[in-house]
Structure formats: C-alpha cells, structure tokens
Design a protein around this motif. Sequence first.
Motif, PDB file in Angstrom:
ATOM      1  N   PHE A  22     -10.069  -4.718 -20.016  1.00 43.40           N
ATOM      2  CA  PHE A  22     -10.106  -4.118 -21.347  1.00 43.40           C
ATOM      3  C   PHE A  22     -10.054  -2.596 -21.262  1.00 43.40           C
ATOM      4  O   PHE A  22      -9.290  -1.958 -21.977  1.00 43.40           O
ATOM      5  N   SER A  23     -10.847  -1.997 -20.373  1.00 40.22           N
ATOM      6  CA  SER A  23     -10.838  -0.543 -20.271  1.00 40.22           C
ATOM      7  C   SER A  23      -9.468  -0.039 -19.796  1.00 40.22           C
ATOM      8  O   SER A  23      -8.988   0.990 -20.263  1.00 40.22           O
ATOM      9  N   ALA A  24      -8.818  -0.787 -18.906  1.00 41.77           N
ATOM     10  CA  ALA A  24      -7.466  -0.409 -18.460  1.00 41.77           C
ATOM     11  C   ALA A  24      -6.494  -0.453 -19.629  1.00 41.77           C
ATOM     12  O   ALA A  24      -5.628   0.426 -19.770  1.00 41.77           O
ATOM     13  N   HIS A  25      -6.638  -1.459 -20.477  1.00 42.43           N
ATOM     14  CA  HIS A  25      -5.753  -1.570 -21.641  1.00 42.43           C
ATOM     15  C   HIS A  25      -5.997  -0.413 -22.613  1.00 42.43           C
ATOM     16  O   HIS A  25      -5.039   0.182 -23.121  1.00 42.43           O
ATOM     17  N   VAL A  26      -7.252  -0.091 -22.855  1.00 41.26           N
ATOM     18  CA  VAL A  26      -7.559   1.031 -23.750  1.00 41.26           C
ATOM     19  C   VAL A  26      -6.973   2.324 -23.179  1.00 41.26           C
ATOM     20  O   VAL A  26      -6.366   3.108 -23.911  1.00 41.26           O
ATOM     21  N   ARG A  27      -7.116   2.533 -21.876  1.00 45.54           N
ATOM     22  CA  ARG A  27      -6.532   3.733 -21.262  1.00 45.54           C
ATOM     23  C   ARG A  27      -5.015   3.768 -21.444  1.00 45.54           C
ATOM     24  O   ARG A  27      -4.434   4.818 -21.720  1.00 45.54           O
ATOM     25  N   SER A  28      -4.342   2.613 -21.319  1.00 43.59           N
ATOM     26  CA  SER A  28      -2.884   2.594 -21.477  1.00 43.59           C
ATOM     27  C   SER A  28      -2.488   2.863 -22.927  1.00 43.59           C
ATOM     28  O   SER A  28      -1.502   3.560 -23.181  1.00 43.59           O
ATOM     29  N   VAL A  29      -3.255   2.342 -23.882  1.00 44.23           N
ATOM     30  CA  VAL A  29      -2.991   2.620 -25.300  1.00 44.23           C
ATOM     31  C   VAL A  29      -3.205   4.107 -25.575  1.00 44.23           C
ATOM     32  O   VAL A  29      -2.411   4.734 -26.284  1.00 44.23           O
ATOM     33  N   MET A  30      -4.263   4.660 -24.999  1.00 40.85           N
ATOM     34  CA  MET A  30      -4.519   6.088 -25.170  1.00 40.85           C
ATOM     35  C   MET A  30      -3.375   6.912 -24.590  1.00 40.85           C
ATOM     36  O   MET A  30      -2.895   7.846 -25.243  1.00 40.85           O
ATOM     37  N   ASP A  31      -2.936   6.578 -23.394  1.00 42.68           N
ATOM     38  CA  ASP A  31      -1.830   7.302 -22.752  1.00 42.68           C
ATOM     39  C   ASP A  31      -0.562   7.222 -23.592  1.00 42.68           C
ATOM     40  O   ASP A  31       0.119   8.226 -23.803  1.00 42.68           O
ATOM     41  N   ALA A  32      -0.251   6.025 -24.061  1.00 42.96           N
ATOM     42  CA  ALA A  32       0.971   5.823 -24.853  1.00 42.96           C
ATOM     43  C   ALA A  32       0.938   6.615 -26.159  1.00 42.96           C
ATOM     44  O   ALA A  32       1.973   7.083 -26.630  1.00 42.96           O
ATOM     45  N   GLY A  33      -0.250   6.750 -26.729  1.00 42.11           N
ATOM     46  CA  GLY A  33      -0.379   7.460 -27.999  1.00 42.11           C
ATOM     47  C   GLY A  33      -0.769   8.917 -27.857  1.00 42.11           C
ATOM     48  O   GLY A  33      -0.950   9.614 -28.861  1.00 42.11           O
ATOM     49  N   GLY A  34      -0.939   9.386 -26.617  1.00 40.58           N
ATOM     50  CA  GLY A  34      -1.332  10.764 -26.403  1.00 40.58           C
ATOM     51  C   GLY A  34      -2.742  11.064 -26.892  1.00 40.58           C
ATOM     52  O   GLY A  34      -3.036  12.185 -27.315  1.00 40.58           O
ATOM     53  N   VAL A  35      -3.614  10.072 -26.845  1.00 40.05           N
ATOM     54  CA  VAL A  35      -4.986  10.216 -27.327  1.00 40.05           C
ATOM     55  C   VAL A  35      -5.890  10.597 -26.151  1.00 40.05           C
ATOM     56  O   VAL A  35      -5.899   9.915 -25.125  1.00 40.05           O
ATOM     57  N   THR A  36      -6.624  11.670 -26.300  1.00 39.01           N
ATOM     58  CA  THR A  36      -7.551  12.093 -25.249  1.00 39.01           C
ATOM     59  C   THR A  36      -8.882  11.366 -25.394  1.00 39.01           C
ATOM     60  O   THR A  36      -9.197  10.827 -26.453  1.00 39.01           O
ATOM     61  N   THR A  37      -9.650  11.392 -24.324  1.00 44.09           N
ATOM     62  CA  THR A  37     -10.982  10.795 -24.367  1.00 44.09           C
ATOM     63  C   THR A  37     -11.832  11.492 -25.423  1.00 44.09           C
ATOM     64  O   THR A  37     -12.545  10.830 -26.192  1.00 44.09           O
ATOM     65  N   SER A  38     -11.733  12.799 -25.492  1.00 43.78           N
ATOM     66  CA  SER A  38     -12.506  13.549 -26.486  1.00 43.78           C
ATOM     67  C   SER A  38     -12.126  13.149 -27.902  1.00 43.78           C
ATOM     68  O   SER A  38     -12.999  12.942 -28.751  1.00 43.78           O
ATOM     69  N   LEU A  71     -10.706  10.329 -28.926  1.00 46.00           N
ATOM     70  CA  LEU A  71     -11.126   8.960 -29.205  1.00 46.00           C
ATOM     71  C   LEU A  71     -12.628   8.898 -29.417  1.00 46.00           C
ATOM     72  O   LEU A  71     -13.103   8.198 -30.316  1.00 46.00           O
ATOM     73  N   ALA A  72     -13.378   9.632 -28.627  1.00 48.42           N
ATOM     74  CA  ALA A  72     -14.833   9.632 -28.782  1.00 48.42           C
ATOM     75  C   ALA A  72     -15.224  10.093 -30.184  1.00 48.42           C
ATOM     76  O   ALA A  72     -16.049   9.451 -30.847  1.00 48.42           O
ATOM     77  N   VAL A  73     -14.631  11.175 -30.640  1.00 54.21           N
ATOM     78  CA  VAL A  73     -14.934  11.689 -31.979  1.00 54.21           C
ATOM     79  C   VAL A  73     -14.553  10.657 -33.043  1.00 54.21           C
ATOM     80  O   VAL A  73     -15.337  10.343 -33.933  1.00 54.21           O
ATOM     81  N   ALA A  74     -13.345  10.115 -32.941  1.00 58.89           N
ATOM     82  CA  ALA A  74     -12.864   9.157 -33.946  1.00 58.89           C
ATOM     83  C   ALA A  74     -13.695   7.874 -33.967  1.00 58.89           C
ATOM     84  O   ALA A  74     -13.858   7.255 -35.026  1.00 58.89           O
ATOM     85  N   ALA A  75     -14.223   7.482 -32.816  1.00 54.65           N
ATOM     86  CA  ALA A  75     -14.995   6.244 -32.729  1.00 54.65           C
ATOM     87  C   ALA A  75     -16.491   6.471 -32.941  1.00 54.65           C
ATOM     88  O   ALA A  75     -17.264   5.505 -32.972  1.00 54.65           O
ATOM     89  N   GLY A  76     -16.898   7.720 -33.056  1.00 55.40           N
ATOM     90  CA  GLY A  76     -18.313   8.014 -33.253  1.00 55.40           C
ATOM     91  C   GLY A  76     -19.147   7.817 -31.994  1.00 55.40           C
ATOM     92  O   GLY A  76     -20.322   7.474 -32.067  1.00 55.40           O
ATOM     93  N   LEU A  77     -18.526   8.052 -30.843  1.00 50.77           N
ATOM     94  CA  LEU A  77     -19.202   7.901 -29.552  1.00 50.77           C
ATOM     95  C   LEU A  77     -19.230   9.258 -28.858  1.00 50.77           C
ATOM     96  O   LEU A  77     -18.372  10.102 -29.116  1.00 50.77           O
ATOM     97  N   VAL A 131     -16.077  -1.900 -28.851  1.00 46.78           N
ATOM     98  CA  VAL A 131     -14.740  -2.450 -29.042  1.00 46.78           C
ATOM     99  C   VAL A 131     -14.324  -2.327 -30.506  1.00 46.78           C
ATOM    100  O   VAL A 131     -13.205  -1.906 -30.821  1.00 46.78           O
ATOM    101  N   GLU A 132     -15.237  -2.645 -31.402  1.00 53.00           N
ATOM    102  CA  GLU A 132     -14.946  -2.543 -32.834  1.00 53.00           C
ATOM    103  C   GLU A 132     -14.672  -1.086 -33.233  1.00 53.00           C
ATOM    104  O   GLU A 132     -13.705  -0.804 -33.951  1.00 53.00           O
ATOM    105  N   ALA A 133     -15.488  -0.162 -32.765  1.00 51.64           N
ATOM    106  CA  ALA A 133     -15.312   1.253 -33.098  1.00 51.64           C
ATOM    107  C   ALA A 133     -13.991   1.790 -32.539  1.00 51.64           C
ATOM    108  O   ALA A 133     -13.280   2.547 -33.210  1.00 51.64           O
ATOM    109  N   ILE A 134     -13.641   1.393 -31.322  1.00 51.76           N
ATOM    110  CA  ILE A 134     -12.390   1.834 -30.703  1.00 51.76           C
ATOM    111  C   ILE A 134     -11.195   1.264 -31.454  1.00 51.76           C
ATOM    112  O   ILE A 134     -10.201   1.950 -31.693  1.00 51.76           O
ATOM    113  N   SER A 135     -11.294   0.004 -31.838  1.00 48.04           N
ATOM    114  CA  SER A 135     -10.222  -0.634 -32.607  1.00 48.04           C
ATOM    115  C   SER A 135      -9.957   0.130 -33.899  1.00 48.04           C
ATOM    116  O   SER A 135      -8.812   0.420 -34.239  1.00 48.04           O
TER     117      SER A 135
END
Length: 74
Positions: free
Chosen positions: A16-32, A34-40, A60-64
């Motif tokens: 799951f974490s590998a998939h999230v990383r690939s989605v982030m890479d594909a969308g140009g989303v940084t960890t920072s 995503l953290a802000v958008a997900a409230g983490l 998972v719900e917050a990231i989705s």
Amino acid sequence: MPSGKQPEPGPFARAFSAHVRSVMDAGGVTTSALAVAAGLSRNYLGKRLRDEVPFTLNDVEAISKALEIELPEL
C-alpha cells in the motif's frame, strides 16, 4: 492503541505504501503537500511512506480524500 513500539508493516502495508508513493510521484505530490491535505504531520506520514510503521485505516481514508481517489480505486 497502547503506546510503545508499533508493529512492523507486513506485505500488504508495504504494498500500500509503495502504491501511495507511485500515485504521489505520478501526480507530482510531495510528502509535505500530502501531509497538509490529509491533516497528518509530515513526520507521521513520512514514517509510514518509508515503511517504518504501518498506515491505519483512518490514514488510508484521509489519504484517499486528500488525493481525491475513491477508496476502492486507491
């Protein structure tokens, strides 16, 4: 959950974490971002993306929601 050492992520959690990383890479989303958008916190999210600690279902719900991807698709 009691405080202390978290269980090590299993195969599904690592996939799951590998998939999230690939989605982030594909969308140009940084960890920072995503953290802000997900409230983490960035540190909290980073540990999970590095497979140091497994994601919770709440994570998972917050990231989705943050990635605007329906749960079955994510």
